[in-house]
Write a protein that holds these residues in place. Structure first.
Motif, PDB file in Angstrom:
ATOM      1  N   ASP A   1      -5.342  -4.773  -3.863  1.00 15.14           N
ATOM      2  CA  ASP A   1      -4.438  -5.794  -4.380  1.00 15.14           C
ATOM      3  C   ASP A   1      -3.398  -5.185  -5.317  1.00 15.14           C
ATOM      4  O   ASP A   1      -2.335  -5.758  -5.532  1.00 15.14           O
ATOM      5  CB  ASP A   1      -5.227  -6.890  -5.098  1.00 15.14           C
ATOM      6  CG  ASP A   1      -5.956  -6.395  -6.329  1.00 15.14           C
ATOM      7  OD1 ASP A   1      -5.436  -6.600  -7.438  1.00 15.14           O
ATOM      8  OD2 ASP A   1      -7.051  -5.826  -6.195  1.00 15.14           O
ATOM      9  N   PHE A   2      -3.651  -3.979  -5.832  1.00 11.45           N
ATOM     10  CA  PHE A   2      -2.643  -3.293  -6.645  1.00 11.45           C
ATOM     11  C   PHE A   2      -1.402  -2.965  -5.819  1.00 11.45           C
ATOM     12  O   PHE A   2      -0.297  -2.914  -6.344  1.00 11.45           O
ATOM     13  CB  PHE A   2      -3.228  -2.004  -7.244  1.00 11.45           C
ATOM     14  CG  PHE A   2      -3.806  -2.183  -8.612  1.00 11.45           C
ATOM     15  CD1 PHE A   2      -3.510  -1.302  -9.627  1.00 11.45           C
ATOM     16  CD2 PHE A   2      -4.660  -3.242  -8.898  1.00 11.45           C
ATOM     17  CE1 PHE A   2      -4.042  -1.461 -10.904  1.00 11.45           C
ATOM     18  CE2 PHE A   2      -5.198  -3.423 -10.151  1.00 11.45           C
ATOM     19  CZ  PHE A   2      -4.885  -2.524 -11.169  1.00 11.45           C
ATOM     20  N   GLY A   3      -1.591  -2.724  -4.525  1.00  6.52           N
ATOM     21  CA  GLY A   3      -0.450  -2.464  -3.662  1.00  6.52           C
ATOM     22  C   GLY A   3       0.450  -3.673  -3.523  1.00  6.52           C
ATOM     23  O   GLY A   3       1.660  -3.546  -3.339  1.00  6.52           O
ATOM     24  N   ILE A   4      -0.129  -4.861  -3.609  1.00  6.90           N
ATOM     25  CA  ILE A   4       0.636  -6.095  -3.494  1.00  6.90           C
ATOM     26  C   ILE A   4       1.210  -6.498  -4.850  1.00  6.90           C
ATOM     27  O   ILE A   4       2.354  -6.925  -4.953  1.00  6.90           O
ATOM     28  CB  ILE A   4      -0.270  -7.212  -2.935  1.00  6.90           C
ATOM     29  CG1 ILE A   4      -0.717  -6.837  -1.504  1.00  6.90           C
ATOM     30  CG2 ILE A   4       0.449  -8.562  -2.932  1.00  6.90           C
ATOM     31  CD1 ILE A   4      -1.802  -7.712  -0.953  1.00  6.90           C
ATOM     32  N   ARG A   5       0.417  -6.304  -5.913  1.00  5.60           N
ATOM     33  CA  ARG A   5       0.843  -6.715  -7.246  1.00  5.60           C
ATOM     34  C   ARG A   5       1.806  -5.724  -7.888  1.00  5.60           C
ATOM     35  O   ARG A   5       2.602  -6.090  -8.751  1.00  5.60           O
ATOM     36  CB  ARG A   5      -0.398  -6.849  -8.143  1.00  5.60           C
ATOM     37  CG  ARG A   5      -1.270  -8.027  -7.808  1.00  5.60           C
ATOM     38  CD  ARG A   5      -2.653  -7.887  -8.415  1.00  5.60           C
ATOM     39  NE  ARG A   5      -2.614  -7.482  -9.822  1.00  5.60           N
ATOM     40  CZ  ARG A   5      -3.693  -7.122 -10.500  1.00  5.60           C
ATOM     41  NH1 ARG A   5      -4.872  -7.092  -9.900  1.00  5.60           N
ATOM     42  NH2 ARG A   5      -3.592  -6.796 -11.776  1.00  5.60           N
TER      43      ARG A   5
ATOM     44  N   SER B   1       0.458   4.262  -1.676  1.00  5.61           N
ATOM     45  CA  SER B   1      -0.452   4.774  -0.647  1.00  5.61           C
ATOM     46  C   SER B   1      -1.231   3.640   0.006  1.00  5.61           C
ATOM     47  O   SER B   1      -1.461   3.643   1.226  1.00  5.61           O
ATOM     48  CB  SER B   1      -1.401   5.810  -1.246  1.00  5.61           C
ATOM     49  OG  SER B   1      -2.253   5.232  -2.210  1.00  5.61           O
ATOM     50  N   LYS B   2      -1.628   2.649  -0.779  1.00  2.30           N
ATOM     51  CA  LYS B   2      -2.397   1.544  -0.233  1.00  2.30           C
ATOM     52  C   LYS B   2      -1.546   0.636   0.659  1.00  2.30           C
ATOM     53  O   LYS B   2      -2.028   0.121   1.677  1.00  2.30           O
ATOM     54  CB  LYS B   2      -3.029   0.730  -1.365  1.00  2.30           C
ATOM     55  CG  LYS B   2      -4.165   1.448  -2.076  1.00  2.30           C
ATOM     56  CD  LYS B   2      -5.279   1.840  -1.111  1.00  2.30           C
ATOM     57  CE  LYS B   2      -6.512   2.342  -1.809  1.00  2.30           C
ATOM     58  NZ  LYS B   2      -7.579   2.747  -0.850  1.00  2.30           N
TER      59      LYS B   2
ATOM     60  N   THR C   1      -7.715  -4.122   7.646  1.00  5.52           N
ATOM     61  CA  THR C   1      -7.718  -3.604   6.278  1.00  5.52           C
ATOM     62  C   THR C   1      -8.520  -4.522   5.376  1.00  5.52           C
ATOM     63  O   THR C   1      -8.349  -5.741   5.407  1.00  5.52           O
ATOM     64  CB  THR C   1      -6.286  -3.518   5.719  1.00  5.52           C
ATOM     65  OG1 THR C   1      -5.484  -2.703   6.577  1.00  5.52           O
ATOM     66  CG2 THR C   1      -6.280  -2.918   4.319  1.00  5.52           C
ATOM     67  N   ILE C   2      -9.384  -3.927   4.571  1.00  2.34           N
ATOM     68  CA  ILE C   2     -10.084  -4.658   3.524  1.00  2.34           C
ATOM     69  C   ILE C   2      -9.416  -4.360   2.187  1.00  2.34           C
ATOM     70  O   ILE C   2      -9.110  -3.204   1.879  1.00  2.34           O
ATOM     71  CB  ILE C   2     -11.572  -4.249   3.459  1.00  2.34           C
ATOM     72  CG1 ILE C   2     -12.324  -4.734   4.701  1.00  2.34           C
ATOM     73  CG2 ILE C   2     -12.238  -4.811   2.196  1.00  2.34           C
ATOM     74  CD1 ILE C   2     -13.774  -4.286   4.758  1.00  2.34           C
ATOM     75  N   LEU C   3      -9.158  -5.402   1.407  1.00  2.00           N
ATOM     76  CA  LEU C   3      -8.749  -5.243   0.016  1.00  2.00           C
ATOM     77  C   LEU C   3      -9.990  -5.507  -0.830  1.00  2.00           C
ATOM     78  O   LEU C   3     -10.379  -6.657  -1.011  1.00  2.00           O
ATOM     79  CB  LEU C   3      -7.654  -6.244  -0.375  1.00  2.00           C
ATOM     80  CG  LEU C   3      -6.359  -6.279   0.418  1.00  2.00           C
ATOM     81  CD1 LEU C   3      -5.363  -7.223  -0.252  1.00  2.00           C
ATOM     82  CD2 LEU C   3      -5.744  -4.889   0.557  1.00  2.00           C
ATOM     83  N   PRO C   4     -10.632  -4.461  -1.343  1.00  3.33           N
ATOM     84  CA  PRO C   4     -11.871  -4.662  -2.094  1.00  3.33           C
ATOM     85  C   PRO C   4     -11.617  -4.771  -3.591  1.00  3.33           C
ATOM     86  O   PRO C   4     -10.595  -4.321  -4.103  1.00  3.33           O
ATOM     87  CB  PRO C   4     -12.650  -3.385  -1.788  1.00  3.33           C
ATOM     88  CG  PRO C   4     -11.570  -2.342  -1.728  1.00  3.33           C
ATOM     89  CD  PRO C   4     -10.340  -3.033  -1.154  1.00  3.33           C
ATOM     90  N   ARG C   5     -12.537  -5.366  -4.283  1.00  2.00           N
ATOM     91  CA  ARG C   5     -12.549  -5.289  -5.742  1.00  2.00           C
ATOM     92  C   ARG C   5     -13.998  -5.133  -6.164  1.00  2.00           C
ATOM     93  O   ARG C   5     -14.722  -6.108  -6.355  1.00  2.00           O
ATOM     94  CB  ARG C   5     -11.910  -6.517  -6.379  1.00  2.00           C
ATOM     95  CG  ARG C   5     -11.915  -6.439  -7.904  1.00  2.00           C
ATOM     96  CD  ARG C   5     -10.968  -7.433  -8.520  1.00  2.00           C
ATOM     97  NE  ARG C   5      -9.618  -6.935  -8.520  1.00  2.00           N
ATOM     98  CZ  ARG C   5      -8.833  -6.899  -9.616  1.00  2.00           C
ATOM     99  NH1 ARG C   5      -9.290  -7.320 -10.771  1.00  2.00           N
ATOM    100  NH2 ARG C   5      -7.616  -6.450  -9.543  1.00  2.00           N
TER     101      ARG C   5
END
Length: 264
Positions: free
Chosen positions: A158-162, A173-174, A197-201
């Motif tokens: 989610d850092f790639g989106i935020r 990279s993400k 793709t999984i966006l994990p936390r």
């Protein structure tokens, strides 16, 4: 190591991956370990890769002690020769590759955009995450084509989106991985090769330390709709689903497994 709950049949679905061969990169700890153990518990033969042989051997030994099949291979993400070696080893050992999980990713620390080291940081993250995933996918491709299909599971964030300040290298990279995944889904769907793709936390010790150090712990927790940070075992069941035939009509998707931080 993660706890053994991820190996329980009520979590993974015993036999759901029976007969499948899976490769999990970065499987020595955290999310990679949880996925490797869950795959094995669901019946898959699993190859675990990582930079530290002792770690992946320990995970493989734990899997074997539970009566499942696992093989540890030391390999660095982003090294094309080692990617080819891992794929060939899977074929030599078990004759096929059904599932490829690209979890390994070097992580560079917080760095402002204007810092002269930013380009070098981006190259580090892209080499391990993006090129590492691409190399494994390219090496696995002809074998998946020959056997009639396969499932590729990549990892975004989610850092790639935020696009949080200080994390350009990681975010870039993400997001590149998400583009890679969607392109593979488009190009390789005709071969019955699925890519998601999984966006994990799932909080690692380093991530938790960083949140405490920067005073952002409470703010980040407030972003999570379910009100808690995840653990690796929260991610593994979704990976099992994407590896299994239950997801036979799912490809090109980004699936957030992060408690509702990012909602599409």
């Amino acid at each position: 190591m993660t706890n053994k709950t991820c190996g329980a049949d009520q979590v993974t679905g015993m036999g759901r991956l029976a007969g499948k061969v899976a490769i999990v990169t970065g499987a020595g700890q955290g999310i990679g370990e949880a996925i490797a153990r869950a795959f094995a518990a669901a019946g898959a033969k699993v190859i675990l890769t990582g930079r530290t042989l002792e770690k992946i051997e320990a995970v493989a030994a734990a899997i074997q002690s539970d009566g499942a099949t696992a093989l540890a291979i030391k390999a660095d993400a982003g090294n094309a020769n080692e990617a080819a070696m891992v794929i060939q080893r899977a074929v030599d050992e078990w004759g096929r590759i059904d599932v490829l999980v690209n979890n390994a990713h070097s992580f560079t620390d917080f760095l402002p955009l204007e810092d002269p080291k930013m380009e070098a940081n981006c190259k580090v993250d892209l080499q391990s995450a993006f090129f590492g995933s691409l190399q494994m996918m390219q090496a696995a491709f002809p074998h998946m084509v020959a056997q009639g299909g396969g499932s590729i599971i990549n990892f975004g964030s989610d850092f790639g989106i935020r696009c949080e300040p200080g994390f350009l290298a990681y975010a870039a990279s993400k997001e590149a991985i998400r583009a890679l995944t969607r392109t593979a889904a488009r190009e390789w769907g005709k071969h019955n090769i699925r890519a998601n793709t999984i966006l994990p936390r799932a909080m690692s010790p380093k991530a938790l330390w960083y949140l405490e150090e920067t005073g952002t712990h409470d703010a980040e927790l407030a972003r999570v709709a379910l009100g808690r940070f995840g653990v690796p075992d929260d991610i593994a069941p979704t990976a099992v689903f994407l590896a299994s035939d239950d997801s036979a009509f799912v490809t090109g998707q980004t699936i957030g497994v992060e408690g509702g931080v990012t909602m599409f």
